[in-house]
Design a protein around this motif. Sequence first.
Motif, mmCIF file in Angstrom:
data_model
loop_
_atom_site.group_PDB
_atom_site.id
_atom_site.type_symbol
_atom_site.label_atom_id
_atom_site.label_comp_id
_atom_site.label_asym_id
_atom_site.label_seq_id
_atom_site.Cartn_x
_atom_site.Cartn_y
_atom_site.Cartn_z
ATOM 1 N N PHE B 88 45.728 39.883 41.085
ATOM 2 C CA PHE B 88 45.066 40.025 42.385
ATOM 3 C C PHE B 88 45.416 41.389 42.955
ATOM 4 O O PHE B 88 46.594 41.721 43.103
ATOM 5 N N PHE B 90 45.137 43.371 46.274
ATOM 6 C CA PHE B 90 44.855 43.102 47.680
ATOM 7 C C PHE B 90 44.234 44.310 48.375
ATOM 8 O O PHE B 90 44.489 45.456 47.990
ATOM 9 N N THR B 92 44.984 45.337 51.268
ATOM 10 C CA THR B 92 46.072 46.095 51.903
ATOM 11 C C THR B 92 47.091 46.576 50.868
ATOM 12 O O THR B 92 48.145 47.085 51.239
ATOM 13 N N ALA B 94 49.407 45.267 49.505
ATOM 14 C CA ALA B 94 50.503 44.278 49.531
ATOM 15 C C ALA B 94 51.628 44.651 48.564
ATOM 16 O O ALA B 94 52.142 43.812 47.835
ATOM 17 N N ILE B 95 51.992 45.912 48.607
ATOM 18 C CA ILE B 95 53.083 46.390 47.750
ATOM 19 C C ILE B 95 54.423 45.942 48.348
ATOM 20 O O ILE B 95 54.578 45.932 49.565
ATOM 21 N N PHE B 96 55.360 45.556 47.492
ATOM 22 C CA PHE B 96 56.686 45.170 47.996
ATOM 23 C C PHE B 96 57.406 46.451 48.423
ATOM 24 O O PHE B 96 57.840 47.239 47.582
ATOM 25 N N ASP B 97 57.522 46.633 49.742
ATOM 26 C CA ASP B 97 57.958 47.949 50.214
ATOM 27 C C ASP B 97 59.466 48.162 50.211
ATOM 28 O O ASP B 97 59.932 49.237 50.554
#
Lengths: 275, 247
Positions: B88, B90, B92, B94-97
């Motif tokens: 998926f 996203f 946005t 949705a990266i793990f920041d």
Amino acid sequence: MRHIIGLSISKSHPFTKPSFARHLWDTTTGFVSFVFRTITELFKPPWDAHEISHQLYAIGCRSAPLILASGVVLGVAMTELVWTSLGNLGAVGSVIPSELSRMTFRQMGPLMTGLLVSGRVGAAIGAELSVLRLTDQIDALESLAIDSFRYLVISRVVACIIALPILATLMSFAEIAGGFLWVAAKSEASFPLYAQRVFDKVEWSDYVVPTLMTAVSGFVIGTIPSFLGYTLDENAAGVRRAAMHSVVFSCLFVIASHVILNAVIPFLSGRSFQR
Amino acid sequence: MTAGDVAVRFEEVAKSIGETDVLEDISFEVPRGTVFSILGRREAGKTTVLKLSIGLLKPDFGRVFLNNQDITEMDHPGLLHVRRSTGFVFQTSAIFDSISVAENVAFPLRCATHSPESKLRERVRQQLELVGLEEDSDRMPNDLSAGMRKLLGFARALASDPAILLLDDPWCGVDSVTGALIRELLLNLKERQGTTLLIAANRMAEVRSFSDQIAVLEEGRIIACGSPDEVERCDHPVVKQFFLQDL
């Protein structure tokens, strides 16, 4: 103007109350099912040891300076109170250590640890999880076939349950050290004598039972902010609310659980703390 | 076409979020190995369709099938299992920041497999090379531009070689060069690897050239569905607008 006021009244009145009641009902049932799921998942292996140790560092180790500093200050404050209250009765030097240690191990250490960690960790968990929810990072975890609940919630709850008794022990000893600072400043008492008097009237059960009770505070501090952050479905204002409510409700539930357990456990064990 | 050839199927799906009816009576199917694009304006319900497709949301009515398995009432462990074959991307990103670029790609691999670290690193390097981020592997996501974050989202989603890839507005907020790279990546996935692509987009030009089927979504309903040529013949004014936009 009248039109605007009339419009606002007629619009808000019929809808506000039912929607608030609905919201309250949804939140309560949601919270109950969240707690139930947390308890169920807590006992299910495998546990993510790497993430739990990471959270233990963030929640436990990083709270230690706050706990130690607050403990020393509280110890000084409590000793001053005992000193001024009992000053006229004499023999203060021998009474303070034993009274302080009983107060500390049974009540103040566990309770103050719960409250301080609620403030520091509760807000952090509530804000962090709500940001993860808002930025789709929780959905991203799920889309990668990673159980976000276990990864984010269970690891934090387990870390809180493990960290709280350790932090409560630190807090108790820091309070006793603070007490010694006051006594040393006001009298000629030596540390070995002070230490001996501290443990004179304290039994293992005075330390073990209340300290283990803080595991319940740990569960509360891990679960409530996780619920508020993990289930957030609002905008950025929701993050502020989640962080604020995390602290408020964690503190309230920590106090409530402390009071209830203090009443229930001695009753169940057939032994009173009021000696 | 047999039932086994269908990667995603929606049967009369309806979904409300809060008081809003987001989707009503949505039915379509995505044959395996094809590109299915969902076109719609803002808040048409595109993201909801994608999230329903892998069980991130549950429909209020109707049934959703993924890889021929009914995921409508599936329990959470079952959903996690079927999601292993999907990726998926996203809108946005949705990266793990809180972890580095390389760790973002390695993280799902580490959770899903027990590969040795050296093999894992090699896989991460390949994925980052694929999207042109190999030089940025040690950077933190907050230091990346929106386009680079989108590419990182691609690398992460593709790391486990998904058979079905869902993309939520992959061209949103990216420059034309990155957009072209994304189009090239998608074409490559379609032609060389036979990946099923389910794409949500808001411009016909972005998807027309390589979509096998297009569904146009308007206010939660599908108003046109078929091959790009069939959709072009539709008289609905909103559909016409999408084609006029590209002229």
